[in-house]
Design an enzyme around this catalytic site. Structure first.
Site, short mmCIF file in Angstrom:
data_model
loop_
_atom_site.label_atom_id
_atom_site.label_comp_id
_atom_site.label_asym_id
_atom_site.label_seq_id
_atom_site.Cartn_x
_atom_site.Cartn_y
_atom_site.Cartn_z
N PRO A 160 0.78 -1.24 0.00
CG PRO A 160 0.08 -0.88 2.20
CD PRO A 160 0.83 -1.86 1.33
CB CYS A 161 3.29 2.78 -2.29
SG CYS A 161 2.58 2.59 -3.92
CG HIS A 162 -2.87 3.33 -1.46
ND1 HIS A 162 -2.49 2.02 -1.67
CD2 HIS A 162 -3.87 3.28 -0.55
CE1 HIS A 162 -3.24 1.22 -0.94
NE2 HIS A 162 -4.08 1.95 -0.24
#
Length: 258
Positions: A160-162
């Site tokens: 989850p780099c968001h």
DNA sequence: ATTCCGGCAGAGC
DNA sequence: TGCTCTGCCGGAA
């Protein structure tokens, strides 16, 4: 087959050690599937080593061939269609909770792997700054390098780099564009509007005057602070001077870097 | 709000 | 090796 593909195969074979030969194909061949996700349809590549690549249909203009080409450009080898997805992938894509999956990140540098491993600890529905990730992996000051590493995240959405956002309250950039980042975060019930409102008031941390603990605004502990007891801070030093200590859950930067 | 630099890992030469 | 450039940043002006 390209030269780099041969190299990759040789390297993989050398790592197989004493595995029986009939496992070879399953370990070496990389498959792909198309599945529905919260962000619409996605294409996912995987092998016995784990999930190695993900693109949204939007990001490849709905063209499977563009996905297959982008994989080949990056990894130097083709994909083959899978009969079924790896265990756990479909539910992870539906729920946005993917911590249990295994990933093949061998193509990345150790720094990049450390960054991607660290951000998997950011809970669903919460965000952390790039500088926080840098500190977590023992490279304080490398916030921009963290951004570069996330830009090469081969498995966005699942890793989850968001959930990594800018220190000034803005969402920051994203492989699939800022709009996609925002919609992913809204789908996790992150209150981006409130984060922006707080940032406009120079508030980047929230504390409770009943516990004297200070958090990032999206921390689940911060969400539980009642309006009457909520206090905003510009930075952690200001909070500590007011007698607050950093939350052990979201770990906002404290002075001690151990 | 905007802009301008410093810092840092990785890639290419 | 070493130098230069680039990139999902941060913070100061």
């Amino acid at each position: 087959m390209t030269k780099s593909a041969e190299d990759a195969l040789v390297e993989q074979l050398s790592q197989l050690g004493a595995l029986p030969p009939n496992d070879l194909l399953g370990r070496v061949a990389v498959d792909w599937v198309s599945l529905p996700a919260t962000v619409g349809r996605v294409y996912v590549a995987f092998s016995g080593h784990g999930i190695s690549y993900l693109r949204t249909a939007d990001s490849v203009h709905g063209e499977e061939t563009e996905f297959l080409e982008s994989y080949r450009r990056r990894f130097g080898r083709p994909l083959r269609p899978a009969s079924r997805p790896p265990a756990g992938l479909a539910p992870a894509l539906r729920t946005g909770r993917a911590k249990a999956l295994t990933y093949d990140l061998r193509e990345l540098s150790s720094f990049e792997r450390a960054v991607l491993t660290a951000i998997q600890e950011i809970p669903h529905g919460q965000t952390r700054p790039y500088s926080w990730v840098a500190r977590e992996v023992g490279h304080p000051g490398a916030a921009r390098a963290v951004g570069s590493a996330l830009g090469r995240n081969p498995v966005p959405v699942l890793i989850p780099c968001h959930r990594v956002t800018r220190a000034d309250g803005q969402p920051g950039d994203y492989v699939f564009g800022q709009e996609a980042k925002e919609s992913l975060l809204r789908a996790e019930d992150v209150d981006l509007d409130e984060v922006r409102e707080l940032a406009a008031e120079q508030v980047f941390y929230l504390g409770s005057d009943t516990t004297n603990i200070v958090c990032f605004p999206t921390c689940h502990n911060a969400r539980r602070i009642s309006a009457a007891h909520r206090r905003g801070f510009r930075d952690v030093v200001e909070a500590e001077e007011a007698g607050y200590r950093p939350c052990q859950h979201c770990r906002p930067e404290s002075m001690a870097t151990a």
